[in-house]
Design a protein around this motif. Structure first.
Motif, short mmCIF file in Angstrom:
data_model
loop_
_atom_site.label_atom_id
_atom_site.label_comp_id
_atom_site.label_asym_id
_atom_site.label_seq_id
_atom_site.Cartn_x
_atom_site.Cartn_y
_atom_site.Cartn_z
N LEU A 1 13.33 -10.83 -24.01
CA LEU A 1 12.85 -9.60 -23.38
C LEU A 1 13.93 -8.52 -23.46
N LEU A 2 13.54 -7.32 -23.87
CA LEU A 2 14.46 -6.18 -23.95
C LEU A 2 14.72 -5.65 -22.54
N MET A 3 16.01 -5.62 -22.16
CA MET A 3 16.37 -5.20 -20.80
C MET A 3 17.58 -4.27 -20.84
N VAL A 4 17.74 -3.52 -19.75
CA VAL A 4 18.84 -2.57 -19.64
C VAL A 4 19.49 -2.71 -18.27
N LYS A 5 20.75 -2.24 -18.17
CA LYS A 5 21.37 -2.15 -16.85
C LYS A 5 22.22 -0.89 -16.78
N ALA A 6 22.38 -0.41 -15.57
CA ALA A 6 23.13 0.83 -15.34
C ALA A 6 24.63 0.55 -15.39
N TRP B 1 19.74 -6.03 -13.85
CA TRP B 1 19.00 -5.69 -15.06
C TRP B 1 17.56 -5.29 -14.73
N SER B 2 16.96 -4.53 -15.63
CA SER B 2 15.53 -4.19 -15.52
C SER B 2 15.01 -3.91 -16.91
N VAL B 3 13.68 -3.82 -17.03
CA VAL B 3 13.12 -3.38 -18.31
C VAL B 3 13.31 -1.87 -18.39
N PRO B 4 13.37 -1.31 -19.61
CA PRO B 4 13.55 0.13 -19.74
C PRO B 4 12.40 0.89 -19.08
N THR C 1 17.40 2.44 -25.05
CA THR C 1 17.73 1.30 -25.92
C THR C 1 17.99 1.71 -27.37
N GLY C 2 17.56 2.90 -27.75
CA GLY C 2 17.70 3.33 -29.14
C GLY C 2 16.59 2.86 -30.06
N TYR C 3 15.63 2.13 -29.51
CA TYR C 3 14.52 1.62 -30.34
C TYR C 3 13.33 2.57 -30.35
N GLY D 1 24.16 1.60 -19.04
CA GLY D 1 25.45 1.14 -19.55
C GLY D 1 25.34 0.05 -20.58
N ALA D 2 24.23 -0.66 -20.59
CA ALA D 2 24.07 -1.78 -21.54
C ALA D 2 22.61 -2.04 -21.79
#
Length: 131
Positions: free
Chosen positions: A18-23, A29-32, A54-56, A100-101
């Motif tokens: 799963l594509l996830m991001v964090k601050a 973490w969370s989904v975008p 995410t850049g996608y 941040g990631a």
């Protein structure tokens, strides 16, 4: 009562991650996701936010859920979409400078990680079964 409308993207890769991001500075973490801008549809918001965070580049497959909740006195309505990426990530381009990631997370990781929105965990785990 203040209202906030947003969209979130649920995206899996070929390894069922799963594509996830964090601050920045956060371990959660969370989904975008992000807020719908004036004149934007929920679908357009989802595509833009995922690109920024995410850049996608992504395309919408289907709407999965509309979550309505109240957070700190604000009425929150979030549209969740199943999405697919195409091409490669161009990197985080978050104009707000929050993200941040970004990472692809496996089912065992999602089960044990710290979540920014813990109420979404069961919903996210269910999504692994629909790939």
């Amino acid at each position: 009562m203040k209202r906030w409308l947003g969209s979130a993207g649920i995206c899996f890769n070929e390894r069922n991650e799963l594509l996830m991001v964090k601050a920045h500075g956060s371990g959660e973490w969370s989904v975008p996701s992000g807020g719908i801008e004036e004149g934007e549809s929920p679908e357009e918001c989802c595509i833009r936010e995922v690109k920024e965070e995410t850049g996608y580049d992504v395309r919408i497959i289907e709407q999965l859920l509309v979550k309505e909740t109240s957070i700190k006195g604000i009425e929150v309505k979030t549209y969740y979409f199943r999405i697919d990426t195409f091409g490669t990530s161009t990197g985080i381009q978050d104009p707000d400078g929050i993200i941040g990631a970004t990472a692809w997370k496996s089912l065992p990781e999602v089960k044990t990680m710290s979540h920014a929105y813990p109420e979404d965990l069961d919903f996210l785990l269910e999504q692994f079964n629909y790939k």
